[in-house]
Structure formats: C-alpha cells, structure tokens
Design an enzyme around this catalytic site. Structure first.
Site, PDB file in Angstrom:
ATOM      1  N   LYS A   1      -3.614   2.734  13.931  1.00  0.00           N
ATOM      2  CA  LYS A   1      -4.855   3.512  14.091  1.00  0.00           C
ATOM      3  C   LYS A   1      -6.011   2.860  13.355  1.00  0.00           C
ATOM      4  CE  LYS A   1      -4.587   7.046  10.502  1.00  0.00           C
ATOM      5  NZ  LYS A   1      -4.427   8.433  10.156  1.00  0.00           N
TER       6      LYS A   1
ATOM      7  N   ASN B   1       9.672   1.598   9.656  1.00  0.00           N
ATOM      8  CA  ASN B   1       8.683   2.382   8.913  1.00  0.00           C
ATOM      9  C   ASN B   1       7.584   2.854   9.876  1.00  0.00           C
ATOM     10  OD1 ASN B   1       6.988   3.535   7.047  1.00  0.00           O
ATOM     11  ND2 ASN B   1       6.956   1.768   5.665  1.00  0.00           N
TER      12      ASN B   1
ATOM     13  N   TYR C   1      -1.280   1.721  10.425  1.00  0.00           N
ATOM     14  CA  TYR C   1      -1.957   0.437  10.628  1.00  0.00           C
ATOM     15  C   TYR C   1      -2.547   0.341  12.037  1.00  0.00           C
ATOM     16  CZ  TYR C   1       0.531  -0.870   6.372  1.00  0.00           C
ATOM     17  OH  TYR C   1       1.000  -0.901   5.087  1.00  0.00           O
TER      18      TYR C   1
ATOM     19  N   GLY D   1      -4.105   7.004   1.258  1.00  0.00           N
ATOM     20  CA  GLY D   1      -3.738   5.739   1.903  1.00  0.00           C
ATOM     21  C   GLY D   1      -4.951   5.118   2.571  1.00  0.00           C
TER      22      GLY D   1
ATOM     23  N   ILE E   1       0.890  -1.158   0.000  1.00  0.00           N
ATOM     24  CA  ILE E   1       0.000   0.000   0.000  1.00  0.00           C
ATOM     25  C   ILE E   1       0.929   1.208   0.000  1.00  0.00           C
ATOM     26  CG2 ILE E   1      -0.381  -0.237   2.506  1.00  0.00           C
ATOM     27  CD1 ILE E   1      -3.184   0.976   2.033  1.00  0.00           C
ATOM     28  N   TYR E   2       1.010   1.843  -1.140  1.00  0.00           N
ATOM     29  CA  TYR E   2       2.021   2.891  -1.362  1.00  0.00           C
ATOM     30  C   TYR E   2       1.390   4.121  -1.995  1.00  0.00           C
ATOM     31  CZ  TYR E   2       5.969  -0.138  -0.343  1.00  0.00           C
ATOM     32  OH  TYR E   2       6.877  -0.940   0.296  1.00  0.00           O
TER      33      TYR E   2
HETATM   34  C1  LIG Z   1       1.551   4.060   4.747  1.00  0.00           C
HETATM   35  C2  LIG Z   1       0.715   5.118   4.024  1.00  0.00           C
HETATM   36  C3  LIG Z   1      -0.126   4.467   2.937  1.00  0.00           C
HETATM   37  C4  LIG Z   1      -0.230   5.754   5.051  1.00  0.00           C
HETATM   38  O1  LIG Z   1      -0.957   6.760   4.430  1.00  0.00           O
HETATM   39  P1  LIG Z   1      -0.904   8.251   5.035  1.00  0.00           P
HETATM   40  O2  LIG Z   1      -1.807   9.086   4.226  1.00  0.00           O
HETATM   41  O3  LIG Z   1       0.501   8.673   5.166  1.00  0.00           O
HETATM   42  O4  LIG Z   1      -1.532   7.970   6.481  1.00  0.00           O
HETATM   43  P2  LIG Z   1      -1.982   8.980   7.590  1.00  0.00           P
HETATM   44  O5  LIG Z   1      -1.308  10.297   7.440  1.00  0.00           O
HETATM   45  O6  LIG Z   1      -3.470   8.955   7.646  1.00  0.00           O
HETATM   46  O7  LIG Z   1      -1.461   8.205   8.873  1.00  0.00           O
HETATM   47  C5  LIG Z   1      -0.109   8.101   9.197  1.00  0.00           C
HETATM   48  C6  LIG Z   1       0.010   8.196  10.698  1.00  0.00           C
HETATM   49  O8  LIG Z   1       1.372   8.180  11.089  1.00  0.00           O
HETATM   50  C7  LIG Z   1       1.705   9.375  11.780  1.00  0.00           C
HETATM   51  N1  LIG Z   1       3.059   9.712  11.408  1.00  0.00           N
HETATM   52  C8  LIG Z   1       3.497  10.528  10.454  1.00  0.00           C
HETATM   53  N2  LIG Z   1       4.837  10.541  10.415  1.00  0.00           N
HETATM   54  C9  LIG Z   1       5.258   9.700  11.391  1.00  0.00           C
HETATM   55  C10 LIG Z   1       6.517   9.298  11.872  1.00  0.00           C
HETATM   56  N3  LIG Z   1       7.648   9.751  11.322  1.00  0.00           N
HETATM   57  N4  LIG Z   1       6.565   8.420  12.884  1.00  0.00           N
HETATM   58  C11 LIG Z   1       5.429   7.924  13.444  1.00  0.00           C
HETATM   59  N5  LIG Z   1       4.200   8.266  13.034  1.00  0.00           N
HETATM   60  C12 LIG Z   1       4.116   9.162  12.024  1.00  0.00           C
HETATM   61  C13 LIG Z   1       0.686  10.380  11.338  1.00  0.00           C
HETATM   62  O9  LIG Z   1       0.540  11.405  12.251  1.00  0.00           O
HETATM   63  C14 LIG Z   1      -0.554   9.508  11.227  1.00  0.00           C
HETATM   64  O10 LIG Z   1      -1.121   9.188  12.471  1.00  0.00           O
HETATM   65  P3  LIG Z   1      -2.356   9.993  13.107  1.00  0.00           P
HETATM   66  O11 LIG Z   1      -3.411  10.106  12.041  1.00  0.00           O
HETATM   67  O12 LIG Z   1      -2.753   9.137  14.263  1.00  0.00           O
HETATM   68  O13 LIG Z   1      -1.812  11.313  13.479  1.00  0.00           O
HETATM   69  C15 LIG Z   1       1.617   6.229   3.406  1.00  0.00           C
HETATM   70  O14 LIG Z   1       2.290   6.923   4.422  1.00  0.00           O
HETATM   71  C16 LIG Z   1       2.622   5.691   2.410  1.00  0.00           C
HETATM   72  O15 LIG Z   1       2.294   5.413   1.265  1.00  0.00           O
HETATM   73  N6  LIG Z   1       3.891   5.557   2.839  1.00  0.00           N
HETATM   74  C17 LIG Z   1       4.961   5.143   1.963  1.00  0.00           C
HETATM   75  C18 LIG Z   1       4.812   3.693   1.560  1.00  0.00           C
HETATM   76  C19 LIG Z   1       4.784   2.765   2.734  1.00  0.00           C
HETATM   77  O16 LIG Z   1       5.535   2.919   3.681  1.00  0.00           O
HETATM   78  N7  LIG Z   1       3.878   1.784   2.641  1.00  0.00           N
HETATM   79  C20 LIG Z   1       3.722   0.775   3.644  1.00  0.00           C
HETATM   80  C21 LIG Z   1       4.648  -0.352   3.389  1.00  0.00           C
HETATM   81  S1  LIG Z   1       4.328  -1.658   4.557  1.00  0.00           S
END
Ligand SMILES: CC(C)(COP(=O)(O)OP(=O)(O)OC[C@H]1O[C@@H](n2cnc3c(N)ncnc32)[C@H](O)[C@@H]1OP(=O)(O)O)[C@@H](O)C(=O)NCCC(=O)NCCS
Length: 191
Positions: free
Chosen positions: A158, A149, A156, A122, A110-111
């Site tokens: 949340k 990560n 995940y 996401g 999921i990227y």
């Molecule tokens: C994973 C992914 C799909 C999530 O989508 P997203 O739109 O970023 O998700 P959200 O912003 O809704 O949620 C991320 C949460 O992490 C938190 N967060 C952000 N940066 C962070 C960090 N450095 N450390 C810990 N938490 C963090 C956010 O605050 C949010 O939590 P909250 O809503 O409780 O405040 C997206 O970040 C992504 O594509 N990442 C790159 C690819 C990846 O890592 N995929 C997963 C591989 S297993």
C-alpha cells in the site's frame, strides 16, 4: 479506511507518536525493543531453538553496539510519552545486507509492538525512511520481507513498493524465502 481504524489512528496521533534518532546511549533500549518485537512477530511460526539462536546472535551486545556506531546505519525509535513502541533500521552504502548500491537505502528493520499495529506508528517510521531517502538523493529504497509475513507485505504494497526478487534468509537452521521489494524514488532512472 474504516471508522474504527480512523478513530484508533487519530487517538494515537493525538497521543503524539514521536520519531527520534537513536544514539550510542540507546543500546539497552534498542536491544529490548528489538528482541521483543522480533519475538512477538515470529515466535508462533518458528521453533523455539531457531528463535533463540537468532535472538542471541542478532541482538548480541557487541553486534548491536557495532551497528549503532556504524556511520552507514541509522536507528530511529517511535515512542509515546517516552515509551518506545517501535523502531526502524536503515542501511546505507556498504552496510546494506545485500545489493550494497550507493544509490539505494535498505530498510532492514521496521518493527512496532503488536499493541500498536494499525495505529500509524509503522507508517510514521516508514515515512521517516522515505524522508531520509529523499534527502540523501538515492534512487530507490529496498527491503526483504518473509514471504509469510502477509501483514508487512500488505503494508509495503500500500506504500507503493513492488517485488523485484526473492532471496534465501536463514532463521537459525531454517531456510526461509524473503521477498525483495523496492520503491523507485527517481522516476527517470531504472535499476
Ligand atoms: C509491518 C508493520 C510496521 C506495519 O505497521 P502497521 O501499523 O501494522 O500497518 P497498517 O496496519 O497500516 O498496515 C498493514 C496492512 O496489512 C493489512 N493486514 C493486517 N493483517 C493482515 C494479514 N494477516 N494478512 C494480510 N494483510 C493484513 C492491514 O489491513 C493493512 O492494510 P490496509 O491498510 O490496506 O487495510 C507492523 O505490522 C509491524 O511492526 N509488524 C511486526 C514486525 C514486522 O513484521 N516488520 C516487518 C519485517 S520485514
């Protein structure tokens, strides 16, 4: 939810993020978004050699073609105005990378592009995975996520996934730890 975050999500909802299922014709766009998002996510913390090796192997034309044609895998795109901003890969039955439980679905990928993090894309891809899992009647969904990560792990958590194991994952020559997480969909059964 902060006001800024809410506004940002709202503006994208208004811009209309669409989730569509990939078809056999989508190989090139899948390769592009797959490589780009993987690179954006992991290049800072990994060596250039290991990254290159992984990208070459995992996003090789033949390998992706096979995955797109696999009846036990499905890809979905998130897009805005025909621009693809992220994707999802689900694996069923024997196509899961591990467990291979008929009562489970693996969220293998999921990227979302960095520019679109925190803007609901996401979440919409994840919701699609859960919708499909519910329709399929499986007991749980599971995934592996790199222990470093933190953003994905938080995402995940949340969404209710909980850790159940740890596995080794090879990025090129580098041995890394993946945290295995799952969401039980059928409360009556335990795995
Ligand atoms: C994973 C992914 C799909 C999530 O989508 P997203 O739109 O970023 O998700 P959200 O912003 O809704 O949620 C991320 C949460 O992490 C938190 N967060 C952000 N940066 C962070 C960090 N450095 N450390 C810990 N938490 C963090 C956010 O605050 C949010 O939590 P909250 O809503 O409780 O405040 C997206 O970040 C992504 O594509 N990442 C790159 C690819 C990846 O890592 N995929 C997963 C591989 S297993």
């Amino acid at each position: 939810v902060s006001t800024e975050k809410f506004k940002s999500s709202l503006s994208l909802i208004m811009e209309n993020i669409i989730i569509t299922k990939a078809t056999g014709d989508d190989l090139e766009v899948l390769k592009t978004i797959g490589k780009l998002t993987f690179f954006e996510t992991f290049s800072l913390e990994n060596t250039e050699d290991n990254m290159q090796k992984y990208l070459d192997e995992e996003f090789a034309h033949e390998k992706l073609k096979e995955q797109l044609e696999d009846r036990n895998s499905e890809f979905y795109f998130a897009s805005i105005d025909k621009k693809i901003i992220g994707y999802l890969k689900l694996n069923f039955a024997g196509s899961q990378t591990e467990l291979k439980d008929n009562n489970a679905i693996e969220i293998e990928r999921i990227y979302v592009l960095k520019d679109y993090h925190g803007k609901n894309a996401g979440q919409l891809l994840y919701n699609k995975a859960i919708e499909i899992a519910m329709l399929s009647g499986v007991d749980y969904v599971w995934l592996g996520v790199w222990e470093k990560n933190l953003r994905a792990i938080q995402f995940y958590k949340k969404n209710g996934l909980v850790e159940f194991d740890k596995h080794i994952f090879m990025l090129g020559e580098d041995k890394q730890i993946d945290i295995m997480m799952k969401l039980q969909l059928n409360a009556k059964k335990e795995i």
